[in-house]
Scaffold this active site. Structure first.
Site, PDB file in Angstrom:
ATOM      1  N   ARG A  45      61.496  41.067 -34.924  1.00 43.47           N
ATOM      2  CA  ARG A  45      61.585  42.885 -35.320  1.00 43.47           C
ATOM      3  C   ARG A  45      60.770  43.023 -34.092  1.00 43.47           C
ATOM      4  O   ARG A  45      59.583  42.714 -33.532  1.00 43.47           O
ATOM      5  CB  ARG A  45      61.423  43.411 -36.203  1.00 43.47           C
ATOM      6  CG  ARG A  45      61.820  43.192 -37.382  1.00 43.47           C
ATOM      7  CD  ARG A  45      62.089  44.019 -38.742  1.00 43.47           C
ATOM      8  NE  ARG A  45      62.627  43.080 -39.354  1.00 43.47           N
ATOM      9  CZ  ARG A  45      63.241  44.073 -40.105  1.00 43.47           C
ATOM     10  NH1 ARG A  45      63.765  44.467 -39.096  1.00 43.47           N
ATOM     11  NH2 ARG A  45      64.094  43.166 -41.304  1.00 43.47           N
ATOM     12  N   HIS A  56      58.664  48.020 -31.514  1.00 47.41           N
ATOM     13  CA  HIS A  56      59.544  49.113 -31.872  1.00 47.41           C
ATOM     14  C   HIS A  56      57.994  50.426 -31.449  1.00 47.41           C
ATOM     15  O   HIS A  56      56.605  50.191 -31.549  1.00 47.41           O
ATOM     16  CB  HIS A  56      60.132  49.317 -33.487  1.00 47.41           C
ATOM     17  CG  HIS A  56      60.895  48.362 -33.336  1.00 47.41           C
ATOM     18  ND1 HIS A  56      61.527  48.472 -35.237  1.00 47.41           N
ATOM     19  CD2 HIS A  56      61.715  47.205 -32.104  1.00 47.41           C
ATOM     20  CE1 HIS A  56      62.710  46.835 -35.019  1.00 47.41           C
ATOM     21  NE2 HIS A  56      62.363  46.683 -33.443  1.00 47.41           N
ATOM     22  N   LYS A  58      50.488  53.469 -37.500  1.00 51.56           N
ATOM     23  CA  LYS A  58      51.373  52.596 -39.524  1.00 51.56           C
ATOM     24  C   LYS A  58      50.564  51.690 -39.789  1.00 51.56           C
ATOM     25  O   LYS A  58      49.418  50.561 -38.766  1.00 51.56           O
ATOM     26  CB  LYS A  58      52.619  51.760 -39.070  1.00 51.56           C
ATOM     27  CG  LYS A  58      53.487  51.806 -38.194  1.00 51.56           C
ATOM     28  CD  LYS A  58      54.406  51.106 -37.221  1.00 51.56           C
ATOM     29  CE  LYS A  58      55.654  52.343 -36.839  1.00 51.56           C
ATOM     30  NZ  LYS A  58      55.598  51.222 -35.397  1.00 51.56           N
ATOM     31  N   TYR A  95      55.713  48.889 -45.045  1.00 49.88           N
ATOM     32  CA  TYR A  95      54.993  50.037 -43.818  1.00 49.88           C
ATOM     33  C   TYR A  95      54.236  51.152 -44.101  1.00 49.88           C
ATOM     34  O   TYR A  95      54.894  51.910 -45.016  1.00 49.88           O
ATOM     35  CB  TYR A  95      55.580  50.163 -43.049  1.00 49.88           C
ATOM     36  CG  TYR A  95      56.552  49.241 -41.949  1.00 49.88           C
ATOM     37  CD1 TYR A  95      56.092  49.721 -40.449  1.00 49.88           C
ATOM     38  CD2 TYR A  95      56.679  48.634 -42.850  1.00 49.88           C
ATOM     39  CE1 TYR A  95      56.722  48.361 -39.664  1.00 49.88           C
ATOM     40  CE2 TYR A  95      57.651  47.663 -41.640  1.00 49.88           C
ATOM     41  CZ  TYR A  95      57.412  47.289 -39.912  1.00 49.88           C
ATOM     42  OH  TYR A  95      57.930  46.448 -38.809  1.00 49.88           O
ATOM     43  N   ASP A 142      68.125  45.786 -31.427  1.00 49.03           N
ATOM     44  CA  ASP A 142      66.656  44.755 -30.307  1.00 49.03           C
ATOM     45  C   ASP A 142      66.624  43.576 -29.382  1.00 49.03           C
ATOM     46  O   ASP A 142      66.113  43.915 -28.657  1.00 49.03           O
ATOM     47  CB  ASP A 142      66.113  44.095 -31.260  1.00 49.03           C
ATOM     48  CG  ASP A 142      65.186  45.147 -32.641  1.00 49.03           C
ATOM     49  OD1 ASP A 142      65.298  45.951 -31.791  1.00 49.03           O
ATOM     50  OD2 ASP A 142      63.976  44.580 -33.107  1.00 49.03           O
TER      51      ASP A 142
END
Length: 187
Positions: free
Chosen positions: A62, A65, A74, A133, A175
């Site tokens: 991932r 972001h 976060k 998260y 991505d």
């Protein structure tokens, strides 16, 4: 056994590696990874607005972001499995602008990472994982963005050997098409 919260502020100002409250006995264990009063008493003003989980297979990456508007701080924790979690400072006025740090988060070590606003965040899944998260802002799709995992300017050292090599990556179309760090700096 009872282990209290431990907060380690990182050299990327505002980012913390956190050992949550953890208690075990003959029944098993209890983990509390967020308490507003405990965070505030340690100088962290962080309120929750959204909580979600990702479920990922070994080899998933991932990328970094972030939201271009309505920035999301976060609190990230690997609930089960193992991820190599990366944060990058994207604050242009910061002395650590463009620097990244990586951390092994596992279900066993229970470590959490507090990712401040204006940071990129991503991870490589070393073992099938569930990641929690706890966000300080709700997801805002119109502002959703990111930087490629393999950006040459950020030069993140991902532990691809842990998944048998970069050729074993699982990456989304989204991505694959993220911006570069140079593109981000030009915004």
């Amino acid at each position: 056994m009872i282990q209290k919260f431990e907060f380690q502020e990182l050299d990327l100002k505002g980012a913390y590696l956190i050992k949550p409250f953890h208690a075990t006995d003959e029944r098993g264990g209890f983990i509390k990874d967020y308490n507003i009063d405990t965070f505030k008493s340690n100088g962290i003003d962080y309120d929750l607005k959204e909580v979600f989980y990702t479920v990922s297979k070994r080899g998933v990456i991932r990328a970094l972001h972030f939201q271009l508007v309505k920035q999301q701080a976060k609190l990230v924790r690997c609930v089960s499995g193992h991820v190599y979690d990366v944060i990058a400072d994207l604050r242009p006025d910061s002395p650590t602008f463009g620097q990244w740090r990586g951390f092994h988060l596992t279900g066993e070590n229970t470590l959490s990472l507090l990712v401040p606003e204006f940071f990129g965040h991503g991870y490589l899944v070393i073992d099938d994982s569930i990641v929690s998260y706890k966000c300080g802002e709700v997801f805002y799709g119109e502002g959703d963005s990111g930087i490629m995992y393999n950006d040459p300017d950020l030069n993140i050292e991902w532990p691809f050997e842990a998944i048998g090599g970069e050729e074993n990556l699982i990456i989304s179309d989204k991505d694959r098409n993220l911006m570069s760090f140079q593109d981000y700096k030009a915004l």
